[in-house]
Design a protein around this motif. Structure first.
Motif, PDB file in Angstrom:
ATOM      1  N   GLU A  78       2.100   1.857  -3.442  1.00  0.00           N
ATOM      2  CA  GLU A  78       0.976   2.348  -4.250  1.00  0.00           C
ATOM      3  C   GLU A  78       0.821   3.863  -4.070  1.00  0.00           C
ATOM      4  O   GLU A  78       0.740   4.618  -5.055  1.00  0.00           O
ATOM      5  CB  GLU A  78      -0.312   1.619  -3.836  1.00  0.00           C
ATOM      6  CG  GLU A  78      -1.537   2.108  -4.587  1.00  0.00           C
ATOM      7  CD  GLU A  78      -2.818   1.529  -4.021  1.00  0.00           C
ATOM      8  OE1 GLU A  78      -3.323   0.555  -4.595  1.00  0.00           O
ATOM      9  OE2 GLU A  78      -3.326   2.048  -3.009  1.00  0.00           O
ATOM     10  N   ALA A  79       0.784   4.310  -2.814  1.00  0.00           N
ATOM     11  CA  ALA A  79       0.586   5.745  -2.536  1.00  0.00           C
ATOM     12  C   ALA A  79       1.715   6.573  -3.161  1.00  0.00           C
ATOM     13  O   ALA A  79       1.479   7.623  -3.777  1.00  0.00           O
ATOM     14  CB  ALA A  79       0.537   5.977  -1.024  1.00  0.00           C
TER      15      ALA A  79
ATOM     16  N   ARG B 225      -7.534   2.953   2.059  1.00  0.00           N
ATOM     17  CA  ARG B 225      -6.485   2.047   2.572  1.00  0.00           C
ATOM     18  C   ARG B 225      -6.189   2.272   4.053  1.00  0.00           C
ATOM     19  O   ARG B 225      -5.609   1.416   4.703  1.00  0.00           O
ATOM     20  CB  ARG B 225      -5.181   2.236   1.791  1.00  0.00           C
ATOM     21  CG  ARG B 225      -5.265   1.954   0.305  1.00  0.00           C
ATOM     22  CD  ARG B 225      -5.180   0.458   0.008  1.00  0.00           C
ATOM     23  NE  ARG B 225      -4.994   0.244  -1.422  1.00  0.00           N
ATOM     24  CZ  ARG B 225      -5.746  -0.571  -2.152  1.00  0.00           C
ATOM     25  NH1 ARG B 225      -6.740  -1.265  -1.604  1.00  0.00           N
ATOM     26  NH2 ARG B 225      -5.508  -0.712  -3.452  1.00  0.00           N
TER      27      ARG B 225
ATOM     28  N   ASP C 277       0.818  -1.218   0.000  1.00  0.00           N
ATOM     29  CA  ASP C 277       0.000   0.000   0.000  1.00  0.00           C
ATOM     30  C   ASP C 277       0.852   1.268   0.000  1.00  0.00           C
ATOM     31  O   ASP C 277       0.477   2.283  -0.597  1.00  0.00           O
ATOM     32  CB  ASP C 277      -0.934   0.005   1.219  1.00  0.00           C
ATOM     33  CG  ASP C 277      -2.033  -1.051   1.085  1.00  0.00           C
ATOM     34  OD1 ASP C 277      -2.190  -1.634  -0.012  1.00  0.00           O
ATOM     35  OD2 ASP C 277      -2.739  -1.290   2.093  1.00  0.00           O
TER      36      ASP C 277
ATOM     37  N   THR D  95      -5.920  10.572  -3.960  1.00  0.00           N
ATOM     38  CA  THR D  95      -4.989   9.960  -3.001  1.00  0.00           C
ATOM     39  C   THR D  95      -5.552  10.030  -1.581  1.00  0.00           C
ATOM     40  O   THR D  95      -5.469   9.056  -0.812  1.00  0.00           O
ATOM     41  CB  THR D  95      -3.618  10.673  -3.072  1.00  0.00           C
ATOM     42  OG1 THR D  95      -3.096  10.513  -4.395  1.00  0.00           O
ATOM     43  CG2 THR D  95      -2.627  10.086  -2.086  1.00  0.00           C
TER      44      THR D  95
ATOM     45  N   TYR E 249      -8.712   7.447  -1.683  1.00  0.00           N
ATOM     46  CA  TYR E 249      -8.421   6.021  -1.894  1.00  0.00           C
ATOM     47  C   TYR E 249      -7.357   5.503  -0.916  1.00  0.00           C
ATOM     48  O   TYR E 249      -7.536   4.472  -0.272  1.00  0.00           O
ATOM     49  CB  TYR E 249      -7.953   5.769  -3.339  1.00  0.00           C
ATOM     50  CG  TYR E 249      -9.065   5.657  -4.341  1.00  0.00           C
ATOM     51  CD1 TYR E 249      -9.752   6.791  -4.778  1.00  0.00           C
ATOM     52  CD2 TYR E 249      -9.457   4.431  -4.862  1.00  0.00           C
ATOM     53  CE1 TYR E 249     -10.775   6.702  -5.702  1.00  0.00           C
ATOM     54  CE2 TYR E 249     -10.484   4.331  -5.794  1.00  0.00           C
ATOM     55  CZ  TYR E 249     -11.135   5.461  -6.211  1.00  0.00           C
ATOM     56  OH  TYR E 249     -12.157   5.373  -7.120  1.00  0.00           O
ATOM     57  N   GLN E 250      -6.218   6.246  -0.842  1.00  0.00           N
ATOM     58  CA  GLN E 250      -5.141   5.732   0.008  1.00  0.00           C
ATOM     59  C   GLN E 250      -5.378   6.140   1.475  1.00  0.00           C
ATOM     60  O   GLN E 250      -4.953   5.430   2.378  1.00  0.00           O
ATOM     61  CB  GLN E 250      -3.777   6.259  -0.477  1.00  0.00           C
ATOM     62  CG  GLN E 250      -3.207   5.520  -1.684  1.00  0.00           C
ATOM     63  CD  GLN E 250      -4.043   5.627  -2.957  1.00  0.00           C
ATOM     64  OE1 GLN E 250      -4.335   6.728  -3.396  1.00  0.00           O
ATOM     65  NE2 GLN E 250      -4.437   4.509  -3.531  1.00  0.00           N
TER      66      GLN E 250
ATOM     67  N   PHE F 270      -4.293   5.057   5.354  1.00  0.00           N
ATOM     68  CA  PHE F 270      -3.130   5.877   5.682  1.00  0.00           C
ATOM     69  C   PHE F 270      -3.586   7.217   6.285  1.00  0.00           C
ATOM     70  O   PHE F 270      -4.682   7.702   5.989  1.00  0.00           O
ATOM     71  CB  PHE F 270      -2.285   6.163   4.426  1.00  0.00           C
ATOM     72  CG  PHE F 270      -1.418   5.014   4.014  1.00  0.00           C
ATOM     73  CD1 PHE F 270      -0.399   4.560   4.845  1.00  0.00           C
ATOM     74  CD2 PHE F 270      -1.616   4.378   2.805  1.00  0.00           C
ATOM     75  CE1 PHE F 270       0.402   3.485   4.474  1.00  0.00           C
ATOM     76  CE2 PHE F 270      -0.825   3.304   2.426  1.00  0.00           C
ATOM     77  CZ  PHE F 270       0.184   2.858   3.268  1.00  0.00           C
TER      78      PHE F 270
ATOM     79  N   LEU G 250      -0.611  12.134   3.869  1.00  0.00           N
ATOM     80  CA  LEU G 250      -0.853  12.122   2.417  1.00  0.00           C
ATOM     81  C   LEU G 250      -0.960  13.546   1.866  1.00  0.00           C
ATOM     82  O   LEU G 250      -0.510  13.824   0.751  1.00  0.00           O
ATOM     83  CB  LEU G 250      -2.117  11.323   2.092  1.00  0.00           C
ATOM     84  CG  LEU G 250      -2.048   9.832   2.419  1.00  0.00           C
ATOM     85  CD1 LEU G 250      -3.425   9.186   2.241  1.00  0.00           C
ATOM     86  CD2 LEU G 250      -1.024   9.116   1.537  1.00  0.00           C
TER      87      LEU G 250
END
Ligand code: T5A
Length: 215
Positions: A67-68, A110, A64, A102, A105-106, A112, A117
């Protein structure tokens, strides 16, 4: 920077590509110079990153954090090489997904830390900021159904559990509540032409009347 950056955001299948294309056509018809592009992607490097992210190009599970960072790497390349120079030339840009993807989604999806971010986004974007963000909002199930009907199969992120998609939708709505001056939330369950009309209204309300627009 004298141009304007308009971003489309939202869960899968909300119609971002459709409405980014339609808005760009409308703006061009009114004599505005418009660049359209997308994230991840929009540069040769970004398109390779897109393939890595969506199509499992490296054939290993992507963690993950990687991915970010890859989304941010694609963004940095696009901002430095394409978006910043276009804005400096006074162009309008219609962009299919940007920094809020971001965060949604992240971050919300996800799990985070959203503030971390945000700092990664700031590092990636430099001074590039959207003037307006159009959030095409719809329930996760409906959007995934549309995306599946169109492509016939799910990509890596679309295959994530439905709770992931529900969380990121709620995340987007939270982001919009926090920044009502930048976001316009549009009901993407409406018919395509009604969504286009809402997009155009939001652009004119937030950025001023378009040249040659008379209602
Ligand atoms: N991602 C991206 C992250 O996780 N973090 C990030 O930082 C970034 C930048 C990108 C993927 O990467 C993730 C998010 C994504 O999973 P993508 O292929 O660009 O992948 O995926 P999406 O952006 O989700 O694009 P889609 O093509 O899936 O959806 P769109 O663009 O929202 O929808 P569109 O226009 O292609 O329409 C989908 C279908 O719905 C129909 C269209 O005709 C089409 O068939 N449709 C409607 N049907 C009924 N009513 C309407 N109003 C309709 N509007 C469109």
């Amino acid at each position: 920077m004298t141009g304007k950056l308009i971003t489309f955001e939202g869960p899968e299948g909300g119609g971002k590509s459709t409405h980014a294309r339609r808005l760009a056509e409308e703006l061009r018809a009114r004599g505005i110079s418009v660049l359209t592009t997308r994230e991840p992607g929009g540069t040769p490097t970004g398109e390779i990153i897109r393939d890595l992210l969506q199509n499992d190009l490296a054939k290993e599970p992507l963690c993950d954090a990687a991915e970010a960072l890859l989304f941010c790497a694609s963004r940095a390349q696009l901002c430095r090489n394409v978006l910043g120079p276009a804005l400096a030339r006074g162009e309008w840009i219609v962009l299919d997904r940007f920094t809020d993807s971001t965060l949604a989604y992240q971050g919300y999806g996800r799990g985070f830390d959203v503030d971390t971010l945000r700092r990664m986004n700031d590092f990636a974007t430099g001074e590039v900021r959207p003037a307006l963000t159009l959030l095409l909002d719809l329930p996760a199930e409906e959007g995934l159904g549309r995306a599946l009907a169109r492509s016939g199969g799910k990509d890596r992120i679309e295959s994530a559990p439905i709770d992931f998609h529900r969380r990121l939708r709620e995340g987007y709505l939270e982001l919009a509540r926090r920044e009502p001056g930048r976001f316009a939330v549009i009901d993407a369950t409406a018919p395509v032409d009604a969504v286009s009309a809402a997009v155009r209204r939001a652009v004119e309300e937030r950025l001023g009347p378009l040249p040659g627009a008379n209602g």
